[in-house]
Motif scaffolding. Structure first.
Motif, mmCIF file in Angstrom:
data_model
loop_
_atom_site.group_PDB
_atom_site.id
_atom_site.type_symbol
_atom_site.label_atom_id
_atom_site.label_comp_id
_atom_site.label_asym_id
_atom_site.label_seq_id
_atom_site.Cartn_x
_atom_site.Cartn_y
_atom_site.Cartn_z
ATOM 1 N N TYR A 153 50.369 23.507 57.234
ATOM 2 C CA TYR A 153 50.558 23.164 58.470
ATOM 3 C C TYR A 153 49.390 22.136 59.196
ATOM 4 O O TYR A 153 49.437 21.900 60.279
ATOM 5 N N ARG A 202 55.374 17.941 62.553
ATOM 6 C CA ARG A 202 55.479 19.286 62.108
ATOM 7 C C ARG A 202 54.099 19.975 62.268
ATOM 8 O O ARG A 202 54.202 21.337 61.936
ATOM 9 N N ARG A 203 53.065 19.481 61.954
ATOM 10 C CA ARG A 203 51.882 20.090 61.721
ATOM 11 C C ARG A 203 51.362 20.742 63.015
ATOM 12 O O ARG A 203 51.735 20.606 64.228
ATOM 13 N N SER A 204 50.540 21.579 62.813
ATOM 14 C CA SER A 204 50.124 22.551 64.196
ATOM 15 C C SER A 204 48.761 22.925 64.018
ATOM 16 O O SER A 204 48.206 23.802 62.935
ATOM 17 N N GLU A 205 47.686 22.398 64.801
ATOM 18 C CA GLU A 205 46.467 22.836 64.749
ATOM 19 C C GLU A 205 46.205 24.411 64.984
ATOM 20 O O GLU A 205 45.386 24.918 64.514
ATOM 21 N N GLN A 206 47.000 24.886 65.916
ATOM 22 C CA GLN A 206 46.914 26.313 66.487
ATOM 23 C C GLN A 206 47.143 27.314 65.124
ATOM 24 O O GLN A 206 46.706 28.345 64.849
ATOM 25 N N VAL A 207 48.391 26.877 64.750
ATOM 26 C CA VAL A 207 48.721 27.850 63.568
ATOM 27 C C VAL A 207 47.575 27.790 62.339
ATOM 28 O O VAL A 207 47.131 28.629 61.729
#
Length: 219
Positions: free
Chosen positions: A113, A121-126
């Motif tokens: 991610y 679709r990337r997620s800094e939070q994940v």
């Protein structure tokens, strides 16, 4: 002939490192990353398209830590194994599988991610959540290597190879900056081993095979 299918710096580095530490003859088949997309013929070898795939004659394995245990058991005796009669047999098995199940798993989520998924679709939070998960579990390693140079049995074993790959992956994705001093020193000692260096040289012998790093640069 022992045969290992491998991508640069992937989980398959664990059995590659083990093979080099043991000095066993083997055939290395380098694959571009990701193999399921860039080497479709490989699906006939491993329908999942993942690495490692390890062959010993007609016997086939795909789990990196289990392959390490197989090698030191099947082709031992080896100081890289801890025997059932030794006091640290239980901790040895625990660390051998801790390296993959507890340390590598959250890092694969971070890698996916933060770098592998398309930008939308990337997620800094994940990535941040699973980075914290990894670092929290790494405290278990710190507790041991702050008191002794290896994880168990008073010597270097494939348990150190299993956990060592997780530290190698952490360095790749930038989590090594948060290693404790003891874990950082432990990781440096693993990288200084001749077997580790031979494994790196072996995977780098074919510069034409696309590595994980090269794949990421194209995204």
């Amino acid at each position: 002939m022992l045969t290992l299918y491998h991508c640069h710096d992937a989980r398959s580095f664990r059995p590659l490192w083990t093979l080099e530490e043991m000095g066993l003859p083997y055939e290395l088949k380098m694959l571009p990353f990701p193999p399921r997309a860039l080497a479709p013929d490989y699906l006939a070898v491993n329908p999942l398209g993942t690495v490692p795939t390890f062959l010993d004659g007609t016997m086939r394995m795909t789990e990196s830590s289990a392959i390490c245990q197989y090698l030191v058991t099947r082709y031992g005796p080896s100081p890289l194994a801890v025997e059932t009669s030794e006091a640290d047999f239980g901790p040895y098995l625990n660390w051998l599988y801790f390296g993959e199940a507890t340390l590598t798993f959250p890092q694969t989520i971070v890698l996916r991610y933060s770098l592998l998924e398309p930008q939308e679709r990337r997620s800094e939070q994940v990535a941040a959540d699973y980075s914290r998960w990894f670092l929290a579990r790494l405290r278990g390693v710190d507790t041991v290597v702050s008191q002794q140079p290896t994880l168990c049995a008073g010597r270097f074993t494939v348990a150190d190879i299993s956990v060592g790959f997780a530290l190698m992956l952490a360095e790749f994705i930038g989590l090594d900056a948060k290693f404790s001093p003891a874990v950082a020193a432990y990781w440096q000692s693993l990288k200084a081993r001749d077997g580790f260096r031979r494994a790196l040289a072996r995977q780098d012998a074919d510069p034409n095979v696309q590595s994980v790093r090269q794949s990421l640069k194209q995204r």
